[in-house]
Design a protein around this motif. Structure first.
Motif, short mmCIF file in Angstrom:
data_model
loop_
_atom_site.label_atom_id
_atom_site.label_comp_id
_atom_site.label_asym_id
_atom_site.label_seq_id
_atom_site.Cartn_x
_atom_site.Cartn_y
_atom_site.Cartn_z
N ALA A 1 -24.19 -34.61 13.23
CA ALA A 1 -25.63 -34.39 13.06
C ALA A 1 -25.92 -32.90 13.05
N ASP A 2 -25.38 -32.22 12.05
CA ASP A 2 -25.66 -30.80 11.90
C ASP A 2 -26.96 -30.66 11.10
N LEU A 3 -28.03 -30.29 11.79
CA LEU A 3 -29.33 -30.15 11.14
C LEU A 3 -29.42 -28.77 10.51
N ARG A 4 -29.58 -28.73 9.18
CA ARG A 4 -29.58 -27.48 8.44
C ARG A 4 -30.93 -27.26 7.77
N ARG A 5 -31.35 -26.00 7.75
CA ARG A 5 -32.60 -25.61 7.08
C ARG A 5 -32.25 -24.83 5.82
N TYR A 6 -32.75 -25.30 4.70
CA TYR A 6 -32.54 -24.59 3.44
C TYR A 6 -33.47 -23.39 3.36
N GLU A 7 -33.01 -22.35 2.68
CA GLU A 7 -33.75 -21.11 2.61
C GLU A 7 -33.96 -20.68 1.16
N PRO B 1 -33.93 -39.88 14.46
CA PRO B 1 -35.09 -39.51 15.30
C PRO B 1 -34.98 -38.12 15.90
N ALA B 2 -33.79 -37.72 16.36
CA ALA B 2 -33.62 -36.39 16.96
C ALA B 2 -33.90 -35.30 15.93
N ALA B 3 -33.45 -35.51 14.70
CA ALA B 3 -33.70 -34.52 13.64
C ALA B 3 -35.18 -34.44 13.32
N VAL B 4 -35.85 -35.58 13.27
CA VAL B 4 -37.30 -35.60 12.99
C VAL B 4 -38.05 -34.82 14.06
N ARG B 5 -37.72 -35.08 15.31
CA ARG B 5 -38.43 -34.40 16.40
C ARG B 5 -38.16 -32.90 16.40
N ARG B 6 -36.94 -32.49 16.08
CA ARG B 6 -36.63 -31.06 16.05
C ARG B 6 -37.38 -30.37 14.92
N PRO C 1 -18.58 -22.02 -10.85
CA PRO C 1 -18.24 -22.18 -9.42
C PRO C 1 -19.36 -22.90 -8.68
N PRO C 2 -19.07 -23.51 -7.56
CA PRO C 2 -20.12 -24.15 -6.75
C PRO C 2 -21.15 -23.12 -6.31
N ARG C 3 -22.43 -23.49 -6.41
CA ARG C 3 -23.51 -22.59 -5.98
C ARG C 3 -24.53 -23.38 -5.18
N PRO C 4 -24.16 -23.85 -4.00
CA PRO C 4 -25.11 -24.62 -3.20
C PRO C 4 -26.28 -23.76 -2.76
N ALA C 5 -27.43 -24.40 -2.59
CA ALA C 5 -28.59 -23.68 -2.06
C ALA C 5 -28.25 -23.18 -0.67
N PRO C 6 -28.59 -21.94 -0.32
CA PRO C 6 -28.25 -21.40 1.00
C PRO C 6 -28.97 -22.14 2.12
N SER C 7 -28.29 -22.27 3.23
CA SER C 7 -28.87 -22.98 4.37
C SER C 7 -28.30 -22.41 5.67
N VAL C 8 -29.00 -22.65 6.75
CA VAL C 8 -28.54 -22.24 8.08
C VAL C 8 -28.64 -23.43 9.02
N SER C 9 -27.70 -23.51 9.96
CA SER C 9 -27.72 -24.58 10.94
C SER C 9 -28.69 -24.21 12.06
N ILE C 10 -29.60 -25.11 12.37
CA ILE C 10 -30.55 -24.84 13.46
C ILE C 10 -30.27 -25.70 14.68
N VAL D 1 -31.87 -30.80 6.06
CA VAL D 1 -30.95 -31.90 5.77
C VAL D 1 -30.05 -32.14 6.98
N ILE D 2 -29.62 -33.40 7.14
CA ILE D 2 -28.65 -33.74 8.18
C ILE D 2 -27.29 -33.84 7.53
N ASP D 3 -26.35 -33.05 8.02
CA ASP D 3 -24.98 -33.07 7.51
C ASP D 3 -24.11 -33.81 8.53
N TYR D 4 -23.52 -34.94 8.11
CA TYR D 4 -22.76 -35.77 9.04
C TYR D 4 -21.33 -35.29 9.23
#
Length: 363
Positions: free
Chosen positions: A41-47, A131-136, A26-35, A107-110
């Motif tokens: 431009a959904d900026l997500r942080r992997y955990e 640029p917005a993702a870099v600054r955040r 089954p798919p097992r993506p690394a866990p992440s949360v949207s910040i 990561v940026i999820d489009y």
């Protein structure tokens, strides 16, 4: 082939799962949360995976936030791709590798594109989304950010850095960025036809459809890996008993099946400026009549990684960056093995691409 009769039931189960049963695993993506969530431009942080549950009330169960002192790395996918390009499966995940070596990946999820997004152009990424993702991310860590971009994602990162010199970027690693398209053999006939027509057929098609539908993108990715498609039956027969090999194959299939489409304006710019005019090879791209970006204005360290077995963006086309990134204090080129996706998350990436990235980041 199947080694003996005793292995036949397992081989049959493997072949059924790989061909009709939804995959070996089954798919097992690394866990992440949207910040931070914005349109496309959904900026997500992997955990860090944590079977015991969340570290605190702000972290969902199943993951543990990494310390904020960890080096931040922003992953930038290309258009027409999902973040899975960096996280295909456990063992084939640049994301997990970065975490294991003390980095904090984002990561940026489009998301998906529809005809309503037809007016989105590359400048929306180079002058806003990236640029917005870099600054955040920089604000999260109170310091500059390393960027790792694959394919067009690497180009978008370099153009953003060149266009806005004040961005808090520590370095850029561009994996197979399409800088010089003259070295991509299968684009030759397309470039010749485009010179005769002026690209009017692509302009007409993108305006009519509002973009390139996801089905076309998925077919295109399979065509550029035609050798893989043609040898699939033989691969299945030879690896019927090898669950790991079949899991790698089905993970790529799953990734290909998830590819989104392209907004109309963005695809037209890619076709006109990158393919027909090959503008990046000269270091200057015209995004609009009033907006030009010069890669010579990029001032951060850059690592370029290409593969001689990448038919979509050959190493020679990547190496061209050494000549045009004249404003960077440190430009390096590393040649690895693997196809266009394989050099990022293929079986050999753990011993070629990933160590090169970590060595560059740690400098």
């Amino acid at each position: 082939m199947v080694a003996n009769v005793a292995e036949l039931p397992r081989a049959v189960r493997n072949l059924w799962s790989a061909s009709f049963g939804g995959g070996i695993e089954p798919p097992r993506p690394a866990p992440s949360v949207s910040i931070e969530s914005r349109p496309h431009a959904d900026l997500r942080r992997y955990e860090m995976p944590d079977e015991a549950g969340g570290a605190d009330d702000s972290t969902p169960r199943g993951i543990t936030a990494l310390p904020r002192a960890t080096d931040p790395v922003l992953l930038v996918p290309p258009l027409g791709s999902t973040p899975a390009c960096f996280d295909l499966r456990p063992g084939q995940s640049l994301v997990r590798h970065l975490i294991e070596h003390g980095k904090q990946p984002y990561v940026i999820d489009y998301g998906e594109f529809t005809s309503a997004d037809r007016k989105l152009g590359l400048e929306d990424w180079t002058h806003d989304i990236v640029p917005a993702a870099v600054r955040r991310v920089a604000a999260e860590h109170d310091g500059p950010v390393h960027i790792v971009g694959w394919s067009l994602g690497g180009v978008l990162a370099m153009l953003a850095a060149a266009a806005q010199a004040d961005l808090p970027i520590a370095s850029i690693t561009a994996l197979a960025p399409p800088i010089d398209q003259r070295h991509t053999v299968f684009l030759g006939p397309i470039r010749q036809a485009g010179r005769l027509t002026g690209g009017r057929e692509i302009a007409w098609a993108t305006k009519l459809m509002g973009g390139i539908p996801q089905e076309f993108v998925r077919i295109g990715f399979r065509i550029q890996a035609l050798d893989r498609e043609l040898t699939r039956p033989l691969f299945l027969a030879r690896n019927a008993h090898d669950a790991e090999a079949l899991a790698r194959m089905t993970a790529v299939d799953r990734f290909t099946a998830s590819m989104p489409g392209y907004p109309g304006r963005s695809y037209w710019q890619i076709y006109r400026s990158l393919i027909l005019r090959n503008e990046l090879a000269d270091g200057v791209i015209r995004l609009r009549s009033d907006l030009t970006v010069e890669l010579a204005k990029l001032t951060c360290p850059v690592l370029l990684i290409g593969s001689r077995t990448d038919v979509l963006v050959p190493a020679a086309g990547v190496r061209r960056g050494l000549d045009i990134l004249t404003g960077s204090p440190d430009v390096r080129f590393e040649e690895v093995t693997g196809g266009h996706l394989g050099l990022v998350v293929g079986p050999d990436a753990a011993t070629t691409t990933w160590p090169a990235i970590l060595e560059f980041l740690d400098r």
